[in-house]
Design an enzyme around this catalytic site. Structure first.
Site, short mmCIF file in Angstrom:
data_model
loop_
_atom_site.label_atom_id
_atom_site.label_comp_id
_atom_site.label_asym_id
_atom_site.label_seq_id
_atom_site.Cartn_x
_atom_site.Cartn_y
_atom_site.Cartn_z
N GLU A 62 36.60 42.58 50.10
CA GLU A 62 35.88 42.48 51.36
C GLU A 62 36.80 41.72 52.30
OE1 GLU A 62 32.02 40.74 50.67
OE2 GLU A 62 31.54 40.93 52.78
N ARG A 297 36.03 36.75 35.12
CA ARG A 297 36.90 36.36 36.22
C ARG A 297 37.86 35.27 35.77
NH1 ARG A 297 33.75 36.47 40.58
NH2 ARG A 297 35.07 35.19 41.86
N LYS A 307 35.66 30.87 47.06
CA LYS A 307 35.95 31.09 48.48
C LYS A 307 35.38 29.96 49.32
CE LYS A 307 36.31 35.68 49.54
NZ LYS A 307 35.71 37.02 49.75
P1 ATP Z 1 32.85 37.10 47.64
O1 ATP Z 1 32.25 38.32 47.03
O2 ATP Z 1 32.20 35.82 47.29
O3 ATP Z 1 33.13 37.24 49.09
P2 ATP Z 1 35.10 37.69 45.98
O4 ATP Z 1 36.07 36.69 45.50
O5 ATP Z 1 34.27 38.43 45.01
O6 ATP Z 1 34.27 36.88 46.99
P3 ATP Z 1 35.96 40.24 46.98
O7 ATP Z 1 36.74 40.54 48.18
O8 ATP Z 1 34.63 40.86 46.86
O9 ATP Z 1 35.85 38.67 46.92
O10 ATP Z 1 36.81 40.54 45.67
C1 ATP Z 1 37.61 41.69 45.49
C2 ATP Z 1 37.79 41.96 44.03
O11 ATP Z 1 38.43 40.84 43.39
C3 ATP Z 1 36.48 42.18 43.31
O12 ATP Z 1 36.61 43.34 42.53
C4 ATP Z 1 36.30 40.95 42.47
O13 ATP Z 1 35.63 41.26 41.30
C5 ATP Z 1 37.74 40.50 42.21
N1 ATP Z 1 37.81 39.06 41.98
C6 ATP Z 1 37.38 38.08 42.80
N2 ATP Z 1 37.56 36.87 42.25
C7 ATP Z 1 38.12 37.06 41.03
C8 ATP Z 1 38.54 36.21 39.96
N3 ATP Z 1 38.42 34.87 40.02
N4 ATP Z 1 39.08 36.77 38.86
C9 ATP Z 1 39.22 38.10 38.78
N5 ATP Z 1 38.84 38.96 39.73
C10 ATP Z 1 38.29 38.47 40.86
MG MG Z 2 32.76 40.01 45.92
#
Ligand code: ATP
Ligand code: MG
Length: 597
Positions: A62, A297, A307
């Site tokens: 995102e 994760r 975040k």
């Molecule tokens: P949010 O959804 O809180 O805005 P997010 O960290 O999930 O934050 P996204 O942009 O939705 O952000 O994440 C993009 C991809 O990265 C998703 O597929 C998510 O599952 C993966 N991702 C995010 N954080 C981690 C992590 N700590 N370890 C592995 N994969 C991650």
């Molecule tokens: Mg997310």
């Protein structure tokens, strides 16, 4: 909660997702899919040839923030699988939420993915997509669900909807609007789209089961009214799909075979499958449908990857911006000097699993050290300069000493280092009264100036406070490294140096861990029930130290982002922001050895 330390062994870890992909390929599960050459519905893809990609994965950020080390794990996993199995990995901006997204984030994500060495241009395809380009399809699919009796417009208040959703132990209650006719629902949704209602007046819900033990199946919302301008579609829409509705559809339109996400989406999988099944039944989506697969994760000790906490660190100025070399963001990592290949080695070693784990930061640093030891040329830097005067070396005389650029790679050659009467050495390399075992310079002792001569220490000069300001020595002219006499005098100590008249005085930022405890903000052993910790209290006050060091002259021409091993000290990179041509400034990426154990 204290963090368990999971010291994963340094061999490539098992990867259950890879096994699953292999099994799917062996069974030919995806072999009959067609590909329109771009995302599309069942009809679009049917008109295209068989999909040349054996699998399709995606990384779907995102664009509402900067990527961090956790995202790197997901990027390397998805692009890695595609590469390994003759597939494609799409970079998809999941930009269905009109309020939070910005071009600045899109640009930085593109840069970060490229920097990690991943490419969405594979096999003659460019698979870079924006979910907001699918809004027409999504609305059309919502209309289909209404027409098939699988969705309805609910007009309850948000509070009533929440109250009627039930709990983990109690089933929910049907909305009084659940039995609206298809005609009524269609008309209402059309009016929602036309902008006739304010935000929140109505919502479109999937019609599944208000008594389902999985709360996510209790008629989840799929479209909401939001009068907001979207960065891509402007004011074209005033209804926007919910993430849980949009995401599976994005995957299916793009022919994704394996939709890999983190564990918190596990409970959403039944809805993911339900939705795609209904749309495939209606002939809108090609089969076989994408499969959602969850993994745990990445959590790392000594950093925060949430975040919200990263934003707090930046906004409250505990760090100097998103690209602060101490932050676990990918822009920060790049400035810090971490190597993309080190991320790959690290990702390989930690593998993927479904177990929540907290990876020791040392494992990350060790992967970096291993990669950089191999890739980085050696240079000499004196971080805590102390003058060494060679009394029997003629003033004004300069000669060259040859230093190898890389001890493991003789083919990289040698470089000349000027040698003269006055040198800089490390302050810690002289002790007037040596402690036990000290082998470098003290009065009466001989030691080698690496790549140069053996010298004998004769004493030191002090200022009026008694501080040592210069060390005195004499050199043994026949002992130059690389000459037949080099081994004629045996010494135990070896020290590095730069010629004072030729050295380049540079600013160096010594970065260390941003937090001084493994689990910032977590309760520790012995904390009573009343103890509440704030992660900011665990900031390491010494995470950045700025010094002026004396560097060998060759380093003055280092280009931005060029990284070296400074002998004995660690890995250093010419900062990409503050360096000027002929005046690089260096960041310490990581020390040679872990000092935290
Ligand atoms: P949010 O959804 O809180 O805005 P997010 O960290 O999930 O934050 P996204 O942009 O939705 O952000 O994440 C993009 C991809 O990265 C998703 O597929 C998510 O599952 C993966 N991702 C995010 N954080 C981690 C992590 N700590 N370890 C592995 N994969 C991650
Ligand atoms: Mg997310």
């Amino acid at each position: 909660m204290t963090a368990p330390h999971d010291k994963t062994p340094p061999a490539p870890a098992a990867n259950f997702i890879k096994n699953l992909v292999e099994a799917d390929l062996a069974a030919g599960k995806h072999a009959q899919r067609h590909w329109a050459g771009h995302p599309g519905t069942a009809a679009d893809h049917a008109a295209g040839p068989l999909d040349p990609a054996r699998i399709r994965t995606r990384f779907p950020p995102e664009p509402n923030g900067y990527l961090h080390f956790g995202h790197a794990k997901s990027i390397l996993l998805n692009f890695g699988l595609a590469e390994q199995f003759g597939g494609r990995c799409h970079l998809r901006f999941d930009d269905t939420n009109p309020e939070k997204e910005e071009q600045e984030y899109v640009d930085s994500i593109v840069d970060a993915v490229k920097w990690l060495g991943c490419s969405w241009e594979q096999g003659g395809e460019t698979n870079l997509y924006y979910a907001s380009n699918y809004f027409d399809w999504m609305a059309q699919f919502a209309e289909y669900l209404i027409s098939a009796g699988h969705a309805y417009v609910d007009s309850q208040s948000a509070d009533a909807m929440r109250a009627n959703r039930g709990t983990l132990t109690e089933p929910g209650k049907d909305s009084p609007y659940r039995q609206r006719s298809v005609a009524e629902n269609s008309a209402l949704f059309a009016r929602m789209r036309a902008g006739e209602f304010p935000d929140g007046a109505h919502i479109l819900r999937a019609k599944i089961d208000m008594a389902s033990p999985n709360i996510n199946l209790r008629d989840p919302a799929i479209y909401r009214i939001r009068h907001a301008t979207h960065h891509n579609t402007g004011d074209q829409w005033c209804v926007y799909p919910m993430y849980t509705f949009a995401h599976p559809i994005e995957d299916a339109l793009e022919n994704i075979t394996h939709s890999i996400c983190t564990l918190e989406f596990e409970d959403q999988r039944p809805f993911y499958d339900w939705l795609l099944e209904r749309l495939a039944e209606g002939g809108l989506l090609q089969r076989p449908l994408p499969q959602q697969i969850e993994f745990s994760r990445l959590n790392l000790t000594y950093v925060v990857l949430s975040k919200r906490k990263l934003i707090q660190l930046v906004e409250e100025k505990h760090v100097e911006g998103w690209d602060d070399p101490r932050l676990p963001t990918l822009v920060g990592a790049r400035r810090r000097g971490y190597a993309p290949a080190g991320f790959r080695l690290f990702a390989e070693r930690i593998g993927v699993s479904k177990n929540d784990s907290n990876i020791d930061y040392v494992l990350f640093e060790d992967a970096m050290r291993e990669v950089m030891n191999e890739s980085d040329q050696r240079r000499v830097a004196v971080l805590d300069p102390l003058k060494l005067i060679i009394d029997n070396y003629p003033a004004g005389q300069v000669e060259e000493c040859l230093a190898p650029n890389h001890p493991l790679h003789p083919e990289l050659g040698q470089r000349p280092m000027p040698f003269s009467r006055e040198l800089w050495i490390e302050g810690e390399d002289f002790q007037e009264v040596p402690e036990k075992g000290f082998r470098r310079l003290f009065p009466g002792n001989k030691a080698r100036l690496k790549y140069g001569y053996v010298v004998e220490c004769t004493g030191c000069d002090k200022d009026e406070t008694g501080k040592v300001v210069a060390v005195r020595c004499t050199y043994l002219p026949d002992t130059k490294s690389g000459t037949p006499g080099a081994d004629s005098v045996k010494v135990k100590g070896n020290l590095h140096w730069v010629s004072a008249a030729h050295a380049y005085p540079a600013q160096i930022r010594l970065y260390d861990r941003l937090f001084s405890v493994p689990a910032p903000g977590a309760r520790r052993e012995g904390d009573g029930p009343e103890v509440e910790r704030n992660f900011l209290d665990d900031l390491n006050p010494a995470s950045k130290t700025v010094i002026t060091a004396q560097l060998e002259p060759a380093l003055q021409n280092a280009g931005a982002e060029e990284r070296f091993q400074f002998e004995r000290h660690g890995y250093f990179v010419a900062d990409r922001v503050d360096s000027r041509p002929g005046a690089p400034v260096f960041n310490r990426t990581v020390t040679l050895k872990d000092a935290w154990k």
